[in-house]
Design a protein around this motif. Structure first.
Motif, PDB file in Angstrom:
ATOM      1  N   MET A  65       0.797  -1.233   0.000  1.00 51.13           N
ATOM      2  CA  MET A  65       0.000   0.000   0.000  1.00 51.13           C
ATOM      3  C   MET A  65       0.830   1.283   0.000  1.00 51.13           C
ATOM      4  O   MET A  65       0.291   2.377  -0.178  1.00 51.13           O
ATOM      5  CB  MET A  65      -0.949   0.011   1.204  1.00 51.13           C
ATOM      6  CG  MET A  65      -2.091  -0.983   1.084  1.00 51.13           C
ATOM      7  SD  MET A  65      -3.395  -0.754   2.316  1.00 51.13           S
ATOM      8  CE  MET A  65      -2.565  -1.079   3.827  1.00 51.13           C
ATOM      9  N   ILE A  66       2.144   1.178   0.201  1.00 54.78           N
ATOM     10  CA  ILE A  66       2.964   2.398   0.341  1.00 54.78           C
ATOM     11  C   ILE A  66       2.817   3.376  -0.841  1.00 54.78           C
ATOM     12  O   ILE A  66       2.597   4.574  -0.623  1.00 54.78           O
ATOM     13  CB  ILE A  66       4.456   2.046   0.561  1.00 54.78           C
ATOM     14  CG1 ILE A  66       4.619   1.457   1.953  1.00 54.78           C
ATOM     15  CG2 ILE A  66       5.338   3.295   0.464  1.00 54.78           C
ATOM     16  CD1 ILE A  66       6.006   0.937   2.223  1.00 54.78           C
ATOM     17  N   PRO A  67       2.898   2.903  -2.098  1.00 49.77           N
ATOM     18  CA  PRO A  67       2.760   3.880  -3.195  1.00 49.77           C
ATOM     19  C   PRO A  67       1.418   4.622  -3.154  1.00 49.77           C
ATOM     20  O   PRO A  67       1.347   5.805  -3.497  1.00 49.77           O
ATOM     21  CB  PRO A  67       2.868   3.009  -4.453  1.00 49.77           C
ATOM     22  CG  PRO A  67       3.647   1.819  -4.017  1.00 49.77           C
ATOM     23  CD  PRO A  67       3.209   1.559  -2.617  1.00 49.77           C
ATOM     24  N   ALA A 110      -0.241   5.218  -0.366  1.00 50.64           N
ATOM     25  CA  ALA A 110      -0.153   6.138   0.775  1.00 50.64           C
ATOM     26  C   ALA A 110       0.555   7.422   0.353  1.00 50.64           C
ATOM     27  O   ALA A 110       0.157   8.522   0.755  1.00 50.64           O
ATOM     28  CB  ALA A 110       0.602   5.473   1.919  1.00 50.64           C
ATOM     29  N   LEU A 111       1.596   7.266  -0.476  1.00 48.34           N
ATOM     30  CA  LEU A 111       2.324   8.460  -0.932  1.00 48.34           C
ATOM     31  C   LEU A 111       1.443   9.336  -1.826  1.00 48.34           C
ATOM     32  O   LEU A 111       1.623  10.544  -1.882  1.00 48.34           O
ATOM     33  CB  LEU A 111       3.601   8.050  -1.681  1.00 48.34           C
ATOM     34  CG  LEU A 111       4.676   7.361  -0.830  1.00 48.34           C
ATOM     35  CD1 LEU A 111       5.828   6.874  -1.701  1.00 48.34           C
ATOM     36  CD2 LEU A 111       5.205   8.292   0.252  1.00 48.34           C
ATOM     37  N   HIS A 128      -7.803   5.110   2.616  1.00 45.53           N
ATOM     38  CA  HIS A 128      -7.412   3.806   3.166  1.00 45.53           C
ATOM     39  C   HIS A 128      -8.257   2.670   2.610  1.00 45.53           C
ATOM     40  O   HIS A 128      -7.739   1.603   2.257  1.00 45.53           O
ATOM     41  CB  HIS A 128      -7.527   3.848   4.690  1.00 45.53           C
ATOM     42  CG  HIS A 128      -7.130   2.564   5.352  1.00 45.53           C
ATOM     43  ND1 HIS A 128      -5.826   2.131   5.423  1.00 45.53           N
ATOM     44  CD2 HIS A 128      -7.887   1.601   5.933  1.00 45.53           C
ATOM     45  CE1 HIS A 128      -5.789   0.963   6.033  1.00 45.53           C
ATOM     46  NE2 HIS A 128      -7.028   0.618   6.356  1.00 45.53           N
ATOM     47  N   GLN A 143      -7.139   1.864  -0.738  1.00 44.29           N
ATOM     48  CA  GLN A 143      -5.823   1.219  -0.651  1.00 44.29           C
ATOM     49  C   GLN A 143      -5.973  -0.267  -0.360  1.00 44.29           C
ATOM     50  O   GLN A 143      -5.360  -1.114  -1.016  1.00 44.29           O
ATOM     51  CB  GLN A 143      -4.999   1.847   0.476  1.00 44.29           C
ATOM     52  CG  GLN A 143      -4.458   3.230   0.203  1.00 44.29           C
ATOM     53  CD  GLN A 143      -3.575   3.715   1.355  1.00 44.29           C
ATOM     54  OE1 GLN A 143      -2.924   2.932   2.035  1.00 44.29           O
ATOM     55  NE2 GLN A 143      -3.562   5.017   1.567  1.00 44.29           N
TER      56      GLN A 143
END
Lengths: 223, 406
Positions: free
Chosen positions: A106-108, A110-111, A116, A119
């Motif tokens: 999920m990091i990309p 989140a950026l 959520h 995501q």
């Protein structure tokens, strides 16, 4: 055409002299290509991969991505392009050790500050797609090398990039797992029409390329 | 997943490192809170004692110390009872009331108590808190404040501070302070044997929070006889008119009582006030030290954390994290550390103050909740200041070189 390099020069100073890591490199990649970049160690393969989207700044030359010059734009704009349009896969998987599988994936998103709920939905779909839906809550150390690389692949495609830059993605894997990962990359390339540019030492991996660049001493000596 | 959540997860997964990161700032804040908690209660105590004391001038024997006045040592110096008469017959204006007293520490059974001989009419007039417990009489005429309204003009608006006199304390009667009554299990109308003589406890005095709580009060003449110190007193407490004090009452008293120490209660408590001011200075020095030590400690922790996470920073930058995201990651961590350090420091400091206050300063310390806000603000300021440089350097890292550390 999605990516084009024109007379790319990258020089390093070393012991009072100058080393040409990339020497007048020019190439053109079409959308949907699976490009393999081969060459001996120190030939400039990884430098080329990192230089294309600003992780290494060029000494001279032009890079055109999606019709726009990107070699002369600000760090902030390059960062934005990497965030939205590029996925990276590294030999060492580059997963964040204290995050679970789904959190890493999920990091990309989140950026990009995506909600959520969205995501989770997209990460779950991708993990299902790569066959790791039963490993969502595992930490990287609880996964095999092949599974870790699949998580890295999932992370590289979750934000629907236009191009994936893969630096020796099978370098840490045994031949069977390597084939599995290569097949997977091929599937992504063909099903999702995502352009892939892959640096590799392996002749087998190089065989997957629809376009092949061979570097030696910073120069393209064959394509 | 958000960057904030990533910070929280990282903190939680590496919580053992948190302890070292938090230690300096937590302990620093705890020390400041403990000192301040004790100081503020001590100051309040002094202010309350001043209010309760009533009398504002103290005449002591020349050789006596302030400690003698409070501790009532067996061989503490005395001064002649005639001095009361000398003041009364003088032309000095502004002496509203005088309370001569003889005080000695004695044994009652196996308990050590302080026996104080008083002239009740004078004593009660000078004890506002006693007056509120039923020891009331007619209003006392004062030299420069002959009425209640005049008293109010001196800031004594509390009815308890209106000056009164009561009937005589009879020869076999005594008052008992609240603490001594508890220790000796005394109640009103109970009997007590003091140095071979039976006394009737006519009143248990209200708790005043002063040395009076630990005393037994009897008629001055009786106490002088019992202690075999005829016509002598330990001190004369004087209620002086405020205006008269400022106009030189102390000097006039010294002139007619040359071999005595004439001091104001203000001078007595000034020692305590000086102590409190010293505590404030110590707090300030501690504050400066803690700011630097705590800041360096947190900075060191964040810098170690940055180095440990170089590759992670590189990965995030590669994936499109902006420099501001890296700033946010580490400053948010510093903020959380600051808040946690402030809360823990407050709890620890307050606990230390509550436990150690009675032992170190002889006062009961209660939590000062506003210090929680100050603790958190201070701790956050220390934490953020200490983290600025490591965070700046983390955001400046070249993502490419960090990724090459594989």
């Amino acid at each position: 055409m999605i990516l084009q390099g024109k007379k790319i020069l990258k020089q390093y100073r070393h012991n009072g002299g100058v080393i040409n890591a990339l020497d007048q490199v020019s190439f053109t990649v079409q959308k949907g290509d699976f490009v393999t970049v081969t060459g001996p160690s120190g030939s400039g393969k990884s430098t080329l991969l990192l230089a294309l989207f600003g992780l290494i700044r060029l000494t001279s030359g032009n890079i055109i991505f999606d019709g726009k010059r990107i070699d002369n734009i600000s760090d902030r704009k390059l960062t934005d392009i990497r965030k939205k349009s590029v996925g990276y896969i590294l030999q060492s998987f580059a997963l964040i050790p204290y995050l679970t599988t789904i959190q890493n994936v999920m990091i990309p998103l989140a950026l990009e500050k995506i909600l959520h709920k969205e995501q989770v939905k997209r990460a779950s779909e991708i993990l299902d797609y790569i066959g790791l839906s039963d490993r969502m809550d595992h930490l990287p150390r609880e996964l095999s090398a092949g599974q870790q690389q699949r998580v890295a692949i999932a992370r590289s495609i979750i934000h629907r990039p236009q191009i994936i830059m893969a630096d020796e993605p099978t370098g840490n894997l045994d031949p069977t797992l390597s084939l599995e990962i290569l097949e997977f990359l091929k599937k992504i390339n063909q099903e999702n029409k995502i352009t892939i540019m892959m640096v590799t030492h392996s002749p087998v991996a190089a065989g997957y390329g629809t376009m092949k660049l061979h570097l030696n001493e910073g120069k393209i000596i064959g394509s | 997943m958000t960057i904030s959540k990533l910070v929280l997860i990282e903190l939680w997964k590496r919580k053992s490192q948190l302890i070292t990161g938090l230690l300096a700032v937590t302990l620093g804040i705890a020390v400041i809170v403990a000192i301040q908690s004790v100081s503020i209660v001590s100051e309040q105590n002094v202010a309350r004692n001043l209010d309760n004391l009533g009398a504002n001038i103290l005449v002591l024997p020349q050789a006596a110390s302030i400690d003698d006045y409070y501790t009532s040592d067996i061989d503490a110096p005395t001064l002649p009872m005639d001095y009361v008469e000398r003041i009364l017959t003088s032309t000095i204006a502004g002496v509203d009331n005088m309370s001569p007293k003889l005080t000695r520490r004695i044994k009652v059974g196996d308990q050590s108590v302080v026996l104080t001989g008083i002239l009740p009419k004078s004593e009660i007039a000078s004890k506002p808190l006693w007056q509120s417990s039923g020891l009331l009489g007619t209003e006392l005429k004062t030299a420069c404040a002959s009425s209640t309204s005049a008293n109010q003009s001196h800031g004594m608006e509390d009815k308890r501070l209106q000056r009164k006199a009561i009937d005589t304390l009879y020869s076999e009667d005594c008052f008992a302070g609240s603490q001594v009554a508890k220790r000796l299990k005394l109640s009103s109308n109970s009997q007590i044997n003091i140095m071979g003589k039976e006394f009737k406890v006519v009143k248990i005095l209200p708790e005043t929070g002063t040395v009076d709580d630990d005393r037994i009060f009897a008629n001055l003449r009786d106490v002088q006889k019992l202690l075999k110190i005829e016509n002598q007193v330990s001190a004369i407490e004087i209620m002086g008119c405020c205006n008269a004090i400022s106009e030189g009452l102390l000097g006039q008293l010294r002139n007619i009582l040359p071999d005595t120490r004439v001091t104001t209660i203000g001078q007595i408590v000034s020692t305590q006030i000086e102590t409190n001011q010293l505590m404030k200075k110590v707090t300030l020095v501690m504050l400066i030290i803690i700011f630097f030590v705590g800041g360096i400690s947190i900075g060191n922790y964040i810098w170690a954390n940055v180095n440990e996470r170089k590759r992670e920073i590189g990965i995030l930058r590669m994936m499109g994290a902006e420099r501001s995201t890296i700033y946010k990651m580490f400053l948010l961590k510093a903020l959380i550390l600051g808040i946690a350090g402030g809360i823990l420091g407050f709890l620890l400091g307050t606990l230390a103050g509550v436990i150690l206050g009675p032992f170190l300063a002889g006062i009961a310390v209660k939590p000062v909740y506003i210090y929680l806000v100050w603790s958190v603000l201070l701790s956050v300021a220390i934490s953020l200041s200490g983290s600025l440089i490591p965070t700046y350097l983390a955001a400046k890292f070249d993502p490419h070189s960090n990724l090459q550390e594989d």
